[in-house]
Structure formats: C-alpha cells, structure tokens
Design a protein around this motif. Structure first.
Motif, short mmCIF file in Angstrom:
data_model
loop_
_atom_site.label_atom_id
_atom_site.label_comp_id
_atom_site.label_asym_id
_atom_site.label_seq_id
_atom_site.Cartn_x
_atom_site.Cartn_y
_atom_site.Cartn_z
N GLN A 136 58.38 45.07 56.80
CA GLN A 136 58.72 46.39 56.28
C GLN A 136 59.18 46.21 54.84
OE1 GLN A 136 62.23 48.22 57.98
NE2 GLN A 136 61.47 50.28 57.57
N GLY A 137 58.93 47.21 54.01
CA GLY A 137 59.40 47.15 52.64
C GLY A 137 58.27 47.21 51.64
N PRO A 138 58.60 47.05 50.36
CA PRO A 138 57.59 47.22 49.31
C PRO A 138 56.47 46.18 49.35
CG PRO A 138 59.66 46.44 48.38
CD PRO A 138 59.92 46.77 49.82
N ASP A 139 56.74 45.00 49.89
CA ASP A 139 55.72 43.94 49.98
C ASP A 139 55.27 43.71 51.42
OD1 ASP A 139 55.80 43.46 47.21
OD2 ASP A 139 57.56 42.17 47.45
N ALA A 140 55.36 44.74 52.26
CA ALA A 140 55.09 44.59 53.69
C ALA A 140 53.68 44.07 53.97
CB ALA A 140 55.32 45.90 54.42
N ALA A 141 52.69 44.52 53.24
CA ALA A 141 51.32 44.08 53.50
C ALA A 141 51.19 42.57 53.28
CB ALA A 141 50.33 44.84 52.63
N THR A 142 51.73 42.09 52.16
CA THR A 142 51.67 40.66 51.88
C THR A 142 52.55 39.87 52.83
OG1 THR A 142 51.18 41.03 49.55
CG2 THR A 142 52.12 38.89 50.12
N ASP A 143 53.79 40.32 53.03
CA ASP A 143 54.72 39.60 53.90
C ASP A 143 54.19 39.49 55.32
OD1 ASP A 143 56.40 39.31 51.74
OD2 ASP A 143 57.86 40.79 52.41
N SER A 144 53.67 40.57 55.87
CA SER A 144 53.17 40.52 57.24
C SER A 144 51.93 39.63 57.34
CB SER A 144 52.87 41.91 57.80
OG SER A 144 51.77 42.51 57.16
N ALA A 145 51.10 39.63 56.30
CA ALA A 145 49.91 38.76 56.30
C ALA A 145 50.32 37.29 56.28
CB ALA A 145 49.02 39.08 55.10
N LEU A 146 51.28 36.93 55.42
CA LEU A 146 51.73 35.55 55.35
C LEU A 146 52.38 35.12 56.67
CD1 LEU A 146 53.23 35.52 51.74
CD2 LEU A 146 50.99 34.68 52.48
N ARG A 147 53.16 35.99 57.27
CA ARG A 147 53.78 35.68 58.56
C ARG A 147 52.73 35.49 59.65
NH1 ARG A 147 58.41 40.18 57.53
NH2 ARG A 147 59.71 38.86 56.21
N ALA A 148 51.68 36.31 59.61
CA ALA A 148 50.61 36.16 60.61
C ALA A 148 49.89 34.83 60.46
CB ALA A 148 49.61 37.32 60.48
N VAL A 149 49.65 34.39 59.23
CA VAL A 149 48.97 33.10 59.01
C VAL A 149 49.86 31.96 59.49
CG1 VAL A 149 48.06 31.53 57.26
CG2 VAL A 149 47.55 33.98 57.13
N ILE A 150 51.15 32.01 59.21
CA ILE A 150 52.06 30.96 59.68
C ILE A 150 52.14 30.97 61.21
CG2 ILE A 150 54.48 30.19 59.72
CD1 ILE A 150 52.97 29.50 57.11
N ALA A 151 52.22 32.16 61.81
CA ALA A 151 52.23 32.26 63.27
C ALA A 151 50.94 31.67 63.84
CB ALA A 151 52.40 33.71 63.72
N ALA A 152 49.81 31.93 63.21
CA ALA A 152 48.53 31.38 63.68
C ALA A 152 48.53 29.86 63.58
CB ALA A 152 47.38 31.97 62.87
N ALA A 153 49.00 29.33 62.45
CA ALA A 153 49.05 27.86 62.28
C ALA A 153 49.89 27.23 63.39
CB ALA A 153 49.62 27.51 60.91
N ASN A 154 51.03 27.83 63.70
CA ASN A 154 51.90 27.28 64.73
C ASN A 154 51.33 27.46 66.13
OD1 ASN A 154 53.96 26.08 63.19
ND2 ASN A 154 54.77 28.10 62.73
N ARG A 155 50.69 28.59 66.40
CA ARG A 155 50.06 28.80 67.71
C ARG A 155 48.93 27.81 67.92
NH1 ARG A 155 50.84 32.97 70.82
NH2 ARG A 155 48.67 33.28 71.38
N LEU A 156 48.15 27.55 66.88
CA LEU A 156 47.04 26.61 67.01
C LEU A 156 47.51 25.16 67.08
CD1 LEU A 156 44.60 28.36 64.53
CD2 LEU A 156 44.36 28.22 67.02
N ALA A 157 48.69 24.88 66.54
CA ALA A 157 49.24 23.53 66.58
C ALA A 157 49.82 23.20 67.96
CB ALA A 157 50.32 23.35 65.52
N GLY A 158 50.18 24.25 68.72
CA GLY A 158 50.86 24.06 70.00
C GLY A 158 49.98 23.76 71.15
#
Length: 161
Positions: A139-161
């Motif tokens: 949420q917030g002024p950079d929500a599109a970028t922040d949520s995208a970066l969080r999704a990529v990190i979540a994907a990296a960790n899900r695929l590593a597990g």
C-alpha cells in the motif's frame, strides 16, 4: 522497500477472491479464490527463506524509455550483497540481481490487481526445475513496485524450499 510482505487489513471471514473487483489470474483463481484470506496469504505471500530484500532504489529516475540503474541490499542466507544493475524496470533488475547471486527465478506470468487502496502482485515463476505462484502485497505511493518486488522475493523463496 524494507518492510515485510504483510497483509495490512482485516479480511477475516471473507474469501480471497472477494477482495478484488476483477477475477484472479487464470491458473490461480480455481486454487485460491474461495479460500479464506489468511490461508492464501500464508501460502502465497510468505516471504521467509534464504533470500531477503533490504534496501531498494532506482539511482536514476529520469523519464523516458531507457535502462535505469537499480541498487539493492540482498541477503542470500548469511551472505549480504549490495548489487547494482541496469534494467528496463524493477522486476527485471531484481531477477538479474538474483541470477547474479545464484538464484534462478524466471517470471512466467505477472499480474497486478487492486484491492481497495492496496496492490497485489501475483507471479507464476520457475527456477528451471519447478514452477509455483507467489504474491506480493503493498500500500502507498510505490505500491505497484513494492508489491512486485515482494512477489519476486516470495517466488524465489517458495522455489528454494
């Protein structure tokens, strides 16, 4: 962009699909649309794992279609790095940084949806061996970028597990 991927509002008793005015991405909606919000967030938005993103910045925010320079603080297990890359956007920059750090993450599908004042990013990603969905939320002024970066990190960790 140092805050964690957190589910910022109470949606107790609602299904995840009810949060959005548009349908969830095909390939994901049948699996999660009718599940409780907290269950979906725990499954797709959980970011803990060997890869963590600390600081994030676009070093040259000039307008126009050109590569930009991005800097981050990334942790790969106990190893902390501060990579700088040039890319056309933040998702490309982060995936390049992850690749340079030895973590393969290829974006197969990328979707962003609004939920009130929040932005949810859904990525279907692969590490070359398997694929999985992940989610970022912000949420917030950079929500599109922040949520995208969080999704990529979540994907990296899900695929590593």
């Amino acid at each position: 962009m140092t805050s964690p991927n957190t589910f910022p509002f109470g949606a107790t008793g609602r299904t995840f699909g009810d949060l959005f005015a548009t349908p969830l991405p095909r390939g994901l909606r049948d699996d999660v649309a009718d599940l409780p919000c907290d269950e979906v967030f725990a499954r797709l938005g959980h970011c803990s794992g060997p890869v963590r993103l600390g600081a994030w910045e676009c070093a040259d925010a000039a307008a126009g279609p050109r590569s930009r320079t991005f800097r981050a603080t990334l942790a790969f297990g106990d190893r902390i790095t501060t990579p700088t890359v040039s890319a056309s956007g933040p998702v490309g920059a982060l995936t390049a940084m992850l690749h340079d750090g030895g973590v393969a993450v290829e974006m197969l599908r990328f979707h962003q949806l609004r939920a009130g004042t929040h932005t949810a990013t859904f990525v279907h990603a692969s590490n070359g061996v398997r694929s999985d969905w992940a989610m970022g939320w912000a949420q917030g002024p950079d929500a599109a970028t922040d949520s995208a970066l969080r999704a990529v990190i979540a994907a990296a960790n899900r695929l590593a597990g």
